[in-house]
Design an enzyme around this catalytic site. Structure first.
Site, PDB file in Angstrom:
ATOM      1  N   HIS A  25      36.001 -52.311 -10.749  1.00 10.13           N
ATOM      2  CA  HIS A  25      34.989 -52.789  -9.798  1.00 10.13           C
ATOM      3  C   HIS A  25      35.144 -52.112  -8.448  1.00 10.13           C
ATOM      4  O   HIS A  25      36.155 -51.484  -8.162  1.00 10.13           O
ATOM      5  CB  HIS A  25      35.021 -54.320  -9.633  1.00 10.13           C
ATOM      6  CG  HIS A  25      36.376 -54.907  -9.426  1.00 10.13           C
ATOM      7  ND1 HIS A  25      37.064 -55.587 -10.418  1.00 10.13           N
ATOM      8  CD2 HIS A  25      37.180 -54.938  -8.343  1.00 10.13           C
ATOM      9  CE1 HIS A  25      38.227 -55.996  -9.953  1.00 10.13           C
ATOM     10  NE2 HIS A  25      38.331 -55.608  -8.698  1.00 10.13           N
ATOM     11  N   HIS A  94      27.020 -43.836  -0.815  1.00 10.60           N
ATOM     12  CA  HIS A  94      26.104 -44.701  -1.560  1.00 10.60           C
ATOM     13  C   HIS A  94      26.725 -45.142  -2.870  1.00 10.60           C
ATOM     14  O   HIS A  94      27.739 -44.614  -3.312  1.00 10.60           O
ATOM     15  CB  HIS A  94      24.768 -43.981  -1.838  1.00 10.60           C
ATOM     16  CG  HIS A  94      24.912 -42.731  -2.664  1.00 10.60           C
ATOM     17  ND1 HIS A  94      24.820 -41.468  -2.129  1.00 10.60           N
ATOM     18  CD2 HIS A  94      25.153 -42.544  -3.992  1.00 10.60           C
ATOM     19  CE1 HIS A  94      24.991 -40.562  -3.088  1.00 10.60           C
ATOM     20  NE2 HIS A  94      25.196 -41.201  -4.225  1.00 10.60           N
ATOM     21  N   GLU A 142      21.454 -44.947  -4.565  1.00 13.31           N
ATOM     22  CA  GLU A 142      20.668 -43.869  -5.158  1.00 13.31           C
ATOM     23  C   GLU A 142      20.195 -44.362  -6.519  1.00 13.31           C
ATOM     24  O   GLU A 142      20.965 -44.974  -7.266  1.00 13.31           O
ATOM     25  CB  GLU A 142      21.517 -42.609  -5.333  1.00 13.31           C
ATOM     26  CG  GLU A 142      20.736 -41.456  -5.941  1.00 13.31           C
ATOM     27  CD  GLU A 142      21.544 -40.166  -6.104  1.00 13.31           C
ATOM     28  OE1 GLU A 142      20.948 -39.166  -6.521  1.00 13.31           O
ATOM     29  OE2 GLU A 142      22.761 -40.176  -5.826  1.00 13.31           O
ATOM     30  N   GLN A 155      27.767 -44.489  -9.990  1.00 15.70           N
ATOM     31  CA  GLN A 155      28.433 -43.668  -8.959  1.00 15.70           C
ATOM     32  C   GLN A 155      28.865 -44.502  -7.768  1.00 15.70           C
ATOM     33  O   GLN A 155      28.197 -45.462  -7.400  1.00 15.70           O
ATOM     34  CB  GLN A 155      27.464 -42.635  -8.368  1.00 15.70           C
ATOM     35  CG  GLN A 155      27.207 -41.404  -9.164  1.00 15.70           C
ATOM     36  CD  GLN A 155      26.131 -40.544  -8.487  1.00 15.70           C
ATOM     37  OE1 GLN A 155      25.792 -40.724  -7.320  1.00 15.70           O
ATOM     38  NE2 GLN A 155      25.593 -39.607  -9.225  1.00 15.70           N
ATOM     39  N   ARG A 159      32.499 -39.765   1.538  1.00 12.48           N
ATOM     40  CA  ARG A 159      32.610 -38.456   2.191  1.00 12.48           C
ATOM     41  C   ARG A 159      34.074 -38.169   2.526  1.00 12.48           C
ATOM     42  O   ARG A 159      34.804 -39.070   2.938  1.00 12.48           O
ATOM     43  CB  ARG A 159      31.742 -38.425   3.456  1.00 12.48           C
ATOM     44  CG  ARG A 159      30.272 -38.621   3.131  1.00 12.48           C
ATOM     45  CD  ARG A 159      29.358 -38.568   4.353  1.00 12.48           C
ATOM     46  NE  ARG A 159      27.957 -38.753   3.944  1.00 12.48           N
ATOM     47  CZ  ARG A 159      27.305 -39.914   3.996  1.00 12.48           C
ATOM     48  NH1 ARG A 159      27.906 -41.000   4.471  1.00 12.48           N
ATOM     49  NH2 ARG A 159      26.052 -39.993   3.578  1.00 12.48           N
ATOM     50  N   GLU A 206      31.942 -39.858  -6.629  1.00  7.78           N
ATOM     51  CA  GLU A 206      31.328 -38.644  -6.074  1.00  7.78           C
ATOM     52  C   GLU A 206      31.906 -38.421  -4.684  1.00  7.78           C
ATOM     53  O   GLU A 206      31.752 -39.256  -3.796  1.00  7.78           O
ATOM     54  CB  GLU A 206      29.808 -38.811  -5.992  1.00  7.78           C
ATOM     55  CG  GLU A 206      29.108 -37.597  -5.382  1.00  7.78           C
ATOM     56  CD  GLU A 206      27.598 -37.759  -5.242  1.00  7.78           C
ATOM     57  OE1 GLU A 206      27.014 -37.031  -4.426  1.00  7.78           O
ATOM     58  OE2 GLU A 206      27.018 -38.612  -5.931  1.00  7.78           O
TER      59      GLU A 206
END
Length: 288
Positions: A25, A94, A142, A155, A159, A206
């Site tokens: 999670h 996101h 997204e 996803q 950053r 990501e």
């Protein structure tokens, strides 16, 4: 003498690849639990899996996803009594939800008062159809058009300041592999998708590197990702070893959570993003 020390370390670094790992999670804070539950169930089609209130600690949790926690990646929402808003920061990117029809999903979300920040359509220079929406707390989702998938919650984007360092960290410390890497010099960014299976089958992390940006603010909204392991003690040893070379640090030594007895360990990556490793058997016991 150096060679004698190298062998146990080399063996230890093999452990994450042999371990039974999966994304469990992602934890983050919201200002109104019922409002978010309503949005995720009505707009995204998630199910409310469980909810708990801990009045002595002044917080409540809700777990939502597209399938049971035994098999699927879910969101764990935290509501701290009396706190109605948080700073998301510049580092969090996101979450992503895969759907058969992005255009229809966006229409539904808009009809229910959702904020659409990018209209549905193909990505620049590509075929994938995507859109972006914001939830009531400002977290970005997204929406990705895809065929049927076992894991629609697909996803978590964060950053990072040095992509090669981050890739090495997640490969070595967590046994992930790069399933996709994209460099977009015209838009001045590079991204890597990391996970334990192909991106169409499972959730991926990501990581995005924006050219020339080495630091981001973390805010106080996004908390951490939890990943299952068969041995938190051995896994913590590996993380400890990797942090010595690449940075990051263990923030909680491996052991049981008081009162719950679920064994965990937690650590920060070189950018300060937090991961919690949870004992697989204990996690299933906790669910049942």
């Amino acid at each position: 003498m150096a060679e004698a020390h190298a062998t146990p370390n080399a063996e230890l670094l093999e452990w994450p690849k042999k371990d039974k790992r999966r994304f469990l999670h992602v934890v983050y804070r919201v200002g109104d639990l019922d409002r978010t539950i309503k949005f995720y169930t009505e707009c995204f089609g998630m199910k409310l899996l469980r909810k708990r209130d801990i009045p002595e600690e002044k917080y409540s949790n809700a777990f939502l996803g597209f399938g049971p926690e035994e098999t699927n990646f879910v969101v764990e929402l935290t509501y701290n009594y009396g706190v109605s808003s948080y700073d998301i920061g510049t580092g969090f990117g996101h979450f992503a939800v895969a759907t058969l029809d992005v255009y229809k999903l966006v229409e539904d979300i808009r009809a229910k008062g959702g904020v659409v920040t990018r209209e549905p359509g193909p990505v620049k220079g590509g075929q994938s159809v995507i859109a972006f929406v914001k939830d009531p707390d400002g977290y970005v989702f997204e929406l990705i058009q895809r065929g049927p998938t076992p894991e629609p919650l697909c996803q978590v984007m964060l950053r990072v300041g040095d992509l090669d360092r981050s890739i090495k960290f997640y490969e070595q410390a967590l046994g992930m592999r790069v399933v996709k890497k994209v460099d977009k010099p015209e838009y001045k960014y590079t991204l890597a998708m990391l996970g334990y299976a192909e991106e169409y089958e499972t959730t991926v992390l990501e990581l995005t590197y924006n050219y020339g940006v080495t630091e981001y603010t973390k805010g106080n909204a996004y908390a951490q990702i939890a990943i299952g392991t068969d041995d938190v003690y051995k896994s913590a040893e590996v993380v400890n070893l990797v942090t010595q070379e690449l940075g990051g640090k263990i923030t909680r030594q491996p052991g049981p959570i008081p009162g719950l007895n679920t064994k965990i360990t937690s650590f920060l990556d070189p950018d300060g993003w937090k991961t919690v490793l949870v004992d697989n058997e204990d996690f299933l016991k906790e669910l049942h």
